[in-house]
Scaffold this motif. Structure first.
Motif, PDB file in Angstrom:
ATOM      1  N   PRO A 154       2.891  -3.667   7.324  1.00 33.25           N
ATOM      2  CA  PRO A 154       2.062  -2.681   7.267  1.00 33.25           C
ATOM      3  C   PRO A 154       0.594  -2.921   6.677  1.00 33.25           C
ATOM      4  O   PRO A 154       0.371  -3.815   5.633  1.00 33.25           O
ATOM      5  CB  PRO A 154       2.679  -1.983   6.162  1.00 33.25           C
ATOM      6  N   ILE A 155      -0.226  -2.648   7.361  1.00 32.84           N
ATOM      7  CA  ILE A 155      -1.613  -3.352   7.092  1.00 32.84           C
ATOM      8  C   ILE A 155      -2.739  -2.098   6.865  1.00 32.84           C
ATOM      9  O   ILE A 155      -2.453  -1.023   7.502  1.00 32.84           O
ATOM     10  CB  ILE A 155      -2.126  -3.966   8.475  1.00 32.84           C
ATOM     11  N   LYS A 156      -3.361  -2.198   5.818  1.00 33.10           N
ATOM     12  CA  LYS A 156      -4.702  -1.199   5.828  1.00 33.10           C
ATOM     13  C   LYS A 156      -5.786  -2.330   5.761  1.00 33.10           C
ATOM     14  O   LYS A 156      -6.226  -3.138   5.120  1.00 33.10           O
ATOM     15  CB  LYS A 156      -4.547  -0.473   4.385  1.00 33.10           C
ATOM     16  N   VAL A 157      -6.943  -1.458   6.721  1.00 38.36           N
ATOM     17  CA  VAL A 157      -8.454  -2.014   6.534  1.00 38.36           C
ATOM     18  C   VAL A 157      -9.118  -1.036   6.117  1.00 38.36           C
ATOM     19  O   VAL A 157      -9.256   0.197   6.653  1.00 38.36           O
ATOM     20  CB  VAL A 157      -8.568  -2.723   8.056  1.00 38.36           C
ATOM     21  N   HIS A 182       1.423  -0.190  11.044  1.00 40.66           N
ATOM     22  CA  HIS A 182       2.287  -1.454  11.174  1.00 40.66           C
ATOM     23  C   HIS A 182       1.891  -2.211  12.469  1.00 40.66           C
ATOM     24  O   HIS A 182       1.947  -1.905  13.488  1.00 40.66           O
ATOM     25  CB  HIS A 182       3.752  -1.036  11.357  1.00 40.66           C
ATOM     26  N   MET A 183       1.504  -3.444  12.026  1.00 40.48           N
ATOM     27  CA  MET A 183       1.149  -4.256  13.176  1.00 40.48           C
ATOM     28  C   MET A 183       1.186  -5.770  12.800  1.00 40.48           C
ATOM     29  O   MET A 183       1.593  -6.205  11.768  1.00 40.48           O
ATOM     30  CB  MET A 183      -0.466  -3.831  13.494  1.00 40.48           C
ATOM     31  N   GLY A 184       0.952  -6.559  13.951  1.00 37.91           N
ATOM     32  CA  GLY A 184       1.098  -7.973  13.835  1.00 37.91           C
ATOM     33  C   GLY A 184       2.450  -8.261  14.474  1.00 37.91           C
ATOM     34  O   GLY A 184       3.282  -7.822  14.695  1.00 37.91           O
ATOM     35  N   ILE A 240      -8.550  -5.922   3.407  1.00 40.80           N
ATOM     36  CA  ILE A 240      -7.627  -6.034   4.336  1.00 40.80           C
ATOM     37  C   ILE A 240      -6.329  -5.938   2.854  1.00 40.80           C
ATOM     38  O   ILE A 240      -6.534  -7.325   2.417  1.00 40.80           O
ATOM     39  CB  ILE A 240      -7.479  -7.077   5.632  1.00 40.80           C
ATOM     40  N   THR A 241      -5.408  -5.289   3.329  1.00 37.19           N
ATOM     41  CA  THR A 241      -4.289  -5.511   2.263  1.00 37.19           C
ATOM     42  C   THR A 241      -2.949  -5.015   2.819  1.00 37.19           C
ATOM     43  O   THR A 241      -2.859  -4.341   3.856  1.00 37.19           O
ATOM     44  CB  THR A 241      -4.397  -4.300   1.157  1.00 37.19           C
ATOM     45  N   SER A 242      -1.963  -5.915   2.536  1.00 37.75           N
ATOM     46  CA  SER A 242      -0.551  -5.713   2.922  1.00 37.75           C
ATOM     47  C   SER A 242       0.293  -6.155   1.825  1.00 37.75           C
ATOM     48  O   SER A 242      -0.166  -6.607   0.505  1.00 37.75           O
ATOM     49  CB  SER A 242      -0.286  -6.260   4.133  1.00 37.75           C
ATOM     50  N   ILE A 243       1.577  -6.428   2.055  1.00 37.45           N
ATOM     51  CA  ILE A 243       2.473  -7.322   1.253  1.00 37.45           C
ATOM     52  C   ILE A 243       2.027  -8.722   0.830  1.00 37.45           C
ATOM     53  O   ILE A 243       2.036  -9.257   1.883  1.00 37.45           O
ATOM     54  CB  ILE A 243       4.008  -7.136   1.622  1.00 37.45           C
TER      55      ILE A 243
END
Length: 683
Positions: free
Chosen positions: A619-622, A639-641, A668-671
């Protein structure tokens, strides 16, 4: 150089008149314009006429099926009631560096015989990025009347192929070719040969830093001597030239017959201010001098009210500078030309070439004057069988004196070579060698280039077109003059990849040798337009009645001043197809680690593209934040990549409102992922 010494006023006038009636074949160069027109056939005083494109909007509902797309727009304020309009379409979200199609079999340029054959790519080719041609479509230009209009695109590229669905930038440009020129000031007779002009549309001033400034609303037809001289003896007195006796200028300005002292010459400079106010931004600067061979780099300040320029004597003291002057002759021994500053305002770049076989760009730390890098780019500019380089020389900048944020773009001096480089690495972005005859591949001669292109050749040492009038405008576009090519093309405009877009062909100006060409595009100001110089480079062939007589002791040279003239011009950009904030998957190998790329361009207006790489799916946030840490907008929450991606921010907040100029943080943030960088919006 042709000099006339000791010529009386009457004799000088006769020489000028003789030039007026001289046949074209008697001239040393081709001219553009009419010998039947003179100063009274131009306008001056007050503000000029402008042309404005309005009503152009983003287009998101086109089917991309090869059907006609009707694009409505309004043409306002044309002086003659009409203008030539061009339609240009570029692939969005993809930028140089580029590759160029062609055959490498001919070898490197240094292996070629004179004159300057492009050995790497002997056959004409186009600029390609990831197998995509950035330039999708350019129209030939058509005349439109003032008022509401429609221009139609057939949905195909210039090769006749249906354009696939995607994200594109759509541009319109309009030029009133039949308009009367409006005189706004003076232009050095050979723009670019150590010359620079800065226009402040808010103040209505034209400045040659740091020599003179003039009010553009002046009536130059009736008051030719209107310049206010800038006192730069504060620079001279701290320089290695301080002990030199100040003497009358070698080249008397043609509008002023008085003797003046000639202090330290500021050869090239870049303003360092970031306020967006042109004159205010000139108050701090970095420059070089004395003349092409001086090799002295320095920082200074300018007081626009007192009209004085000084040097920062403390700059670079820890890195070899003396009294604020850094001598860089050891790294650049040949002619020293340009001074440029990167978009972040952290590094300064100096160019050197033309004499010898070394052409290089040296990078310095702007704050400390420390050496950073030395880019040897001789291979691009070598000619005469590798025995001499033609550059790099002049570097593009806009009407406010700021360098192009898209890249460091420079030209050759003796050849028609132009190249653009990445600010950070020096990697080639593009070289204008695609054979489209926009500033490249021609041989200049007194009669102009052959219409069938038979005498056009890339890098020819007679190809004078981009040597001098070589400037930048929005979107990575570049303007250049077509000096001595023919009697119609004053100059042209190149796109962000160096491809030629359209030619500027004024029809209602006095005879002129093309030297200066640049765009003022200042939010539809009263001074927007296409600026050119009007005049001929040899006093024997000065056109008509506007060159005043000279006193008996005057020196008349090629470097005399001409008129700087504004012509109505405008340019606009909108989005076509996918909205700019759509995420693009770039392809390529799966990355080994997560990375957040530099926003491009930076600074930007109105949009910038952010690239990022993901080695896994997550799960990605920009997100975009302002300098106080407040969330401005979320570009991606999905959710990407894995893969390599890009996303474009259009400079708007979550409500769709345009944000103010300033520094923003994109994150950009994620786990187990939290990366951020800064980007600057400049309006």
């Amino acid at each position: 150089m042709s000099l006339l010494r000791g010529v009386g006023a009457t004799a000088a006038s006769l020489l000028i008149l003789a030039g007026m009636v001289g046949a074209q074949e008697d001239r040393p160069r081709s001219y553009v314009g009419s010998e039947d027109l003179g100063i009274n056939d131009m306008d001056s005083g007050g503000q000029p006429s402008t042309t404005v494109i309005s009503g152009l909007a983003d287009i998101s509902d086109y089917a991309f099926d090869g059907s006609d797309l009707t694009i409505p727009f309004t043409l306002e304020g044309t002086q003659t009631g009409s203008a030539t309009v061009w339609l240009v379409i570029y692939t969005a979200g993809q930028h140089p560096p580029l590759t160029i199609t062609g055959s490498p079999a001919a070898g490197a340029p240094s292996e070629q015989n004179s004159p300057g054959v492009d050995g790497n790519y002997a056959a004409p080719g186009w600029h390609i990025y990831q197998n995509v041609d950035l330039l999708v479509y350019r129209s030939d230009g058509a005349t439109f009347e003032a008022g509401a209009n429609e221009i139609v695109w057939n949905g195909k590229d210039n090769d006749g192929n249906i354009v696939a669905s995607g994200a594109y930038d759509l541009f319109l440009a309009a030029f009133d070719a039949d308009a009367r020129g409006h005189i706004v000031g003076y232009a050095p007779g050979r723009g670019g040969s150590g010359e620079l002009l800065i226009v402040d549309p808010d103040a209505g001033t034209l400045t040659r830093p740091y020599e003179w400034t003039v009010d553009m609303t002046n009536d130059f037809i009736n008051n030719r001597n209107a310049a206010n001289y800038i006192d730069r003896t504060g620079i001279h007195d701290e320089s290695p030239n301080a002990d030199d006796e100040l003497s009358p200028s070698q080249h008397t300005f043609w509008w002023d017959d008085t003797e003046r002292v000639h202090p330290f010459h500021v050869f090239d400079m870049t303003p360092l201010g970031t306020s967006g106010n042109v004159t205010q931004d000139m108050q701090t600067y970095v420059a070089n001098g004395q003349s092409q061979g001086g090799g002295l780099l320095f920082r200074g300040s300018y007081d626009s009210a007192a009209q004085t320029a000084d040097v920062n004597t403390d700059w670079g003291a820890d890195n070899g500078a003396v009294n604020g002057f850094l001598d860089y002759n050891a790294l650049q021994a040949a002619r020293k030309y340009g001074v440029a500053v990167n978009p972040e305002g952290t590094q300064v770049y100096t160019t050197s070439g033309i004499d010898g076989t070394l052409g290089n760009i040296v990078v310095w730390d702007l704050e400390t004057a420390a050496f950073v890098a030395d880019w040897d780019i001789s291979e691009i500019f070598l000619y005469r069988g590798g025995s001499r380089v033609s550059g790099p020389s002049w570097m593009t900048r806009d009407y406010a004196g700021k360098n192009d944020p898209y890249g460091l773009t420079t030209s050759g001096h003796h050849t028609s070579i132009m190249a653009s480089f990445e600010w950070d690495t020096g990697e080639v972005r593009w070289i204008n060698r695609n054979g489209d005859h926009f500033g490249d591949m021609y041989t200049a001669n007194s009669a102009g280039a052959a219409a069938d292109g038979s005498d056009w050749q890339y890098g020819h040492p007679d190809g004078a077109g981009a040597k001098y009038g070589f400037q930048s405008t929005k979107w990575g576009w570049t303007t250049l003059t077509h000096t001595a090519v023919n009697n119609t093309d004053y100059g042209s405009v190149l796109g962000e990849d160096g491809s030629g877009l359209f030619r500027i062909q004024p029809t209602n100006i006095p005879a002129a040798i093309p030297w200066w060409s640049f765009v003022v595009d200042h939010d539809d100001s009263n001074w927007d337009g296409f600026y050119i110089s009007v005049g001929e480079d040899d006093p024997n062939f000065r056109s008509n009645d506007w060159a005043p007589p000279k006193p008996e002791d005057a020196i008349i040279s090629y470097y005399s001043y001409h008129w700087l003239v504004q012509l109505p011009y405008d340019q606009k950009r909108v989005s076509l197809g996918d909205m700019p904030t759509a995420v693009a998957e770039l392809g390529g190998a799966t990355p080994e680690q997560a990375e957040l790329g530099d926003a491009y361009p930076n600074p930007f207006n109105p949009e910038t593209t952010i690239q990022f790489n993901l080695p896994w799916e997550a799960p990605i946030k920009v997100e975009i934040y302002n300098h106080t840490g407040q969330l401005v907008t979320t570009l991606i929450d999905s959710h990407m990549g894995p893969g390599n991606f890009s996303v474009t921010w259009d400079g708007r907040d979550s409500n769709g409102s345009a944000v103010a100029s300033g520094v923003y943080i994109y994150k950009i943030t994620s786990i187990d992922l939290n990366l951020s960088k800064k980007v600057t919006l400049l309006k």
